[in-house]
Design a protein around this motif. Structure first.
Motif, short mmCIF file in Angstrom:
data_model
loop_
_atom_site.label_atom_id
_atom_site.label_comp_id
_atom_site.label_asym_id
_atom_site.label_seq_id
_atom_site.Cartn_x
_atom_site.Cartn_y
_atom_site.Cartn_z
N MET A 131 1.54 -4.07 -0.52
CA MET A 131 1.75 -2.68 -0.94
C MET A 131 3.07 -2.38 -1.36
O MET A 131 4.02 -2.95 -1.06
N LYS A 132 3.24 -1.29 -2.42
CA LYS A 132 4.79 -0.93 -2.77
C LYS A 132 4.60 0.61 -2.42
O LYS A 132 3.72 1.18 -2.29
N GLY A 133 5.84 1.02 -2.24
CA GLY A 133 6.14 2.28 -2.01
C GLY A 133 7.31 2.81 -2.74
O GLY A 133 8.40 2.06 -2.96
N VAL A 134 7.39 4.11 -3.19
CA VAL A 134 8.33 4.88 -3.68
C VAL A 134 8.86 6.15 -3.14
O VAL A 134 8.00 6.90 -2.97
N ILE A 135 9.92 6.18 -2.34
CA ILE A 135 10.16 7.34 -2.05
C ILE A 135 11.00 7.83 -2.85
O ILE A 135 11.83 7.54 -3.56
N VAL A 136 10.51 9.48 -2.80
CA VAL A 136 11.28 10.32 -3.68
C VAL A 136 12.33 11.41 -3.08
O VAL A 136 11.83 12.20 -2.19
#
Ligand code: GDP
Ligand code: MG
Length: 251
Positions: free
Chosen positions: A1-6
């Motif tokens: 899984m990948k995640g992008v914190i904005v």
């Protein structure tokens, strides 16, 4: 899984970016991208979150139940997020999604200046390949000092959260056809040319700040986007992929 914190200051467009970038990813690629809301103070959202922190911690509830004012309730919510971070991360990593686009609190202080951001990022990084996007918010009426403080904040967040930060300058639709991302790039690189025409004590202090920024130099390209009008998303996606490739395998 990948995640992008904005990440980004209040009003920089985090929620708009989360909604539209995730929509764009789903429409253009065979990626199951899911928007996630980690803002306990959000009132309404322009997306349907796959996970919503307000189901367990909500600023509105805290104000009512604990008789707190808005700022007190935000701080209390931030502390509760730390206490519940194991559960939160467990719920996020068990979602049926390829990539999470993670919207963060309107008031970035919660993430930048309290233990909340680090606690979450540390735990999230164990379960997914995590990157962050820092949204700068610029229109031509602003001062150089605003860009400088914004550049500093991006660097401080990188150090504090331990997650690679990709700088993005939002609201390009308001720039009247000019591209201001190069000014922010120059600031992040610590180029003295941005101080041209300034004298006096403040100019000296700014020069010192620029030197400090350039001392934690990393390869910097600032991507201009308009989150509202879906512009620049291709470049953001390329930049994320490049960082994901260089920080681990492709599984
Ligand atoms: P947040 O506080 O960082 O979550 O910011 P929001 O996403 O709620 O956006 C704050 C305001 O900026 C809203 O009125 C948005 O419509 C506006 N906004 C966000 N992105 C853009 C953009 O790319 N261009 C323009 N012109 N406005 C934007
Ligand atoms: Mg928001």
């Amino acid at each position: 899984m990948k995640g992008v914190i904005v990440l980004g200051t209040a009003g920089s467009g985090k929620t708009t970016f989360t909604a539209n970038f995730s929509r764009w990813l789903n429409g253009n690629f065979l990626i199951k991208s899911c928007p996630v809301n980690l803002d306990p103070g959000a009132s309404s959202l322009p997306y349907e979150p796959s996970y919503d922190i307000r189901d367990i911690i909500s600023v509105e509830d805290l104000m009512r139940r604990e008789n707190l004012g808005p700022n007190g309730a935000i701080v209390r919510a931030a502390d509760l997020i730390v206490d519940r971070s194991e559960d939160i991360v467990e719920s996020l990593t068990s979602l049926d999604c390829d990539t999470l686009i993670i919207d963060t609190p309107g008031q970035m202080e919660i993430f930048a200046f309290r233990p909340t951001g680090r606690a979450l990022c540390e735990r999230l990084s164990r379960g997914m390949r995590l990157l962050s996007i820092y949204l700068g918010d610029y229109d031509p009426k602003r001062d150089l000092e605003d860009l400088l403080s914004s550049a500093f904040l991006a660097k401080i967040l990188e150090l504090k959260l331990g997650v690679k930060v990709i700088p993005v300058l939002n609201k390009s639709d308001l720039w009247g056809g000019r591209d201001f991302s190069d000014v922010w790039e120059a600031v992040l690189r610590g180029e003295m040319s941005v101080l041209e025409g300034r004298n006096g004590v403040y100019a000296d202090a700014l020069q010192d700040l620029l030197k400090a920024i350039s001392s934690f130099r990393s390869p910097i390209r600032v991507i201009p986007i308009s989150a509202k009008y879906f512009q620049g998303f291709g470049e953001v996606f390329d930049s994320l992929n490049e960082a994901w490739c260089s920080c681990g395998d492709m599984t």
